[in-house]
Design a protein around this motif. Structure first.
Motif, PDB file in Angstrom:
ATOM      1  N   ALA A  58       0.847  -1.191   0.000  1.00  0.00           N
ATOM      2  CA  ALA A  58       0.000   0.000   0.000  1.00  0.00           C
ATOM      3  C   ALA A  58       0.885   1.244   0.000  1.00  0.00           C
ATOM      4  CB  ALA A  58      -0.914   0.021   1.225  1.00  0.00           C
ATOM      5  N   VAL A  59       0.239   2.371  -0.241  1.00  0.00           N
ATOM      6  CA  VAL A  59       0.875   3.661   0.029  1.00  0.00           C
ATOM      7  C   VAL A  59       0.554   4.002   1.477  1.00  0.00           C
ATOM      8  CG1 VAL A  59       0.943   6.106  -0.518  1.00  0.00           C
ATOM      9  CG2 VAL A  59       0.717   4.412  -2.358  1.00  0.00           C
ATOM     10  N   TYR A  60       1.582   4.275   2.238  1.00  0.00           N
ATOM     11  CA  TYR A  60       1.439   4.581   3.662  1.00  0.00           C
ATOM     12  C   TYR A  60       1.565   6.094   3.868  1.00  0.00           C
ATOM     13  CZ  TYR A  60       1.584  -0.329   4.891  1.00  0.00           C
ATOM     14  OH  TYR A  60       1.279  -1.669   5.023  1.00  0.00           O
ATOM     15  N   TYR A  61       0.589   6.641   4.596  1.00  0.00           N
ATOM     16  CA  TYR A  61       0.555   8.075   4.852  1.00  0.00           C
ATOM     17  C   TYR A  61       0.780   8.338   6.343  1.00  0.00           C
ATOM     18  CZ  TYR A  61      -1.658   8.398   0.272  1.00  0.00           C
ATOM     19  OH  TYR A  61      -1.934   8.309  -1.075  1.00  0.00           O
ATOM     20  N   CYS A  62       1.664   9.259   6.614  1.00  0.00           N
ATOM     21  CA  CYS A  62       1.853   9.761   7.971  1.00  0.00           C
ATOM     22  C   CYS A  62       0.847  10.888   8.193  1.00  0.00           C
ATOM     23  CB  CYS A  62       3.279  10.276   8.118  1.00  0.00           C
ATOM     24  SG  CYS A  62       3.655  11.042   9.698  1.00  0.00           S
ATOM     25  N   VAL A  63       0.197  10.889   9.356  1.00  0.00           N
ATOM     26  CA  VAL A  63      -0.813  11.897   9.640  1.00  0.00           C
ATOM     27  C   VAL A  63      -0.635  12.435  11.050  1.00  0.00           C
ATOM     28  CG1 VAL A  63      -2.521  10.988   8.029  1.00  0.00           C
ATOM     29  CG2 VAL A  63      -2.440  10.097  10.358  1.00  0.00           C
ATOM     30  N   ALA A  64      -1.175  13.619  11.266  1.00  0.00           N
ATOM     31  CA  ALA A  64      -1.134  14.241  12.591  1.00  0.00           C
ATOM     32  C   ALA A  64      -2.436  14.972  12.824  1.00  0.00           C
ATOM     33  CB  ALA A  64       0.048  15.198  12.703  1.00  0.00           C
TER      34      ALA A  64
END
Length: 118
Positions: free
Chosen positions: A92-98
């Motif tokens: 998958a494409v992994y997204y960092c979030v805050a």
């Protein structure tokens, strides 16, 4: 505003491990939690896990429980995702979030591709 940049990823063999990092910059003073979401080809975006920024409490989505571990280094403003026992379905494409409040993600990284294949 918080800016996020992911690193790591790439091609990994099934059963192997990989580490993603996410460098945060900007005003982190209001950040409640940081986390990871992912999106596989042709599928909806999925919650991977998250961690409270000050207290370090983590929680995970069911598909990765027991295999993935999220940690953070507050001094370095960096979030990590240690992925173990990787499966092809982790591709998958992994997204960092805050986010500043629970269950809300205000800042997103550009995403990084992890491919699990032999």
């Amino acid at each position: 505003q918080v800016q996020l940049v992911e690193s790591g990823g790439g091609l990994v063999q099934p059963g192997a491990s990989d580490l993603l990092s996410c460098a945060a910059s900007g005003d982190m003073s209001k950040t409640y939690a940081m986390g990871w979401l992912r999106q596989a080809p042709g599928k909806e975006r999925e919650f991977v896990g998250a961690i409270t920024w000050s207290g370090g409490r983590s929680w995970y989505g069911e598909p990765v429980k027991g295999r993935f571990v999220i940690t953070r280094d507050v001094g370095k403003n960096t979030l990590y995702l240690q992925m173990n026992y990787l499966k092809p379905e982790d591709t998958a494409v992994y997204y960092c979030v805050a986010g500043d409040v629970p269950d809300t993600w205000d800042a997103w990284g550009q995403g990084i591709l992890v491919t699990v294949s032999s």
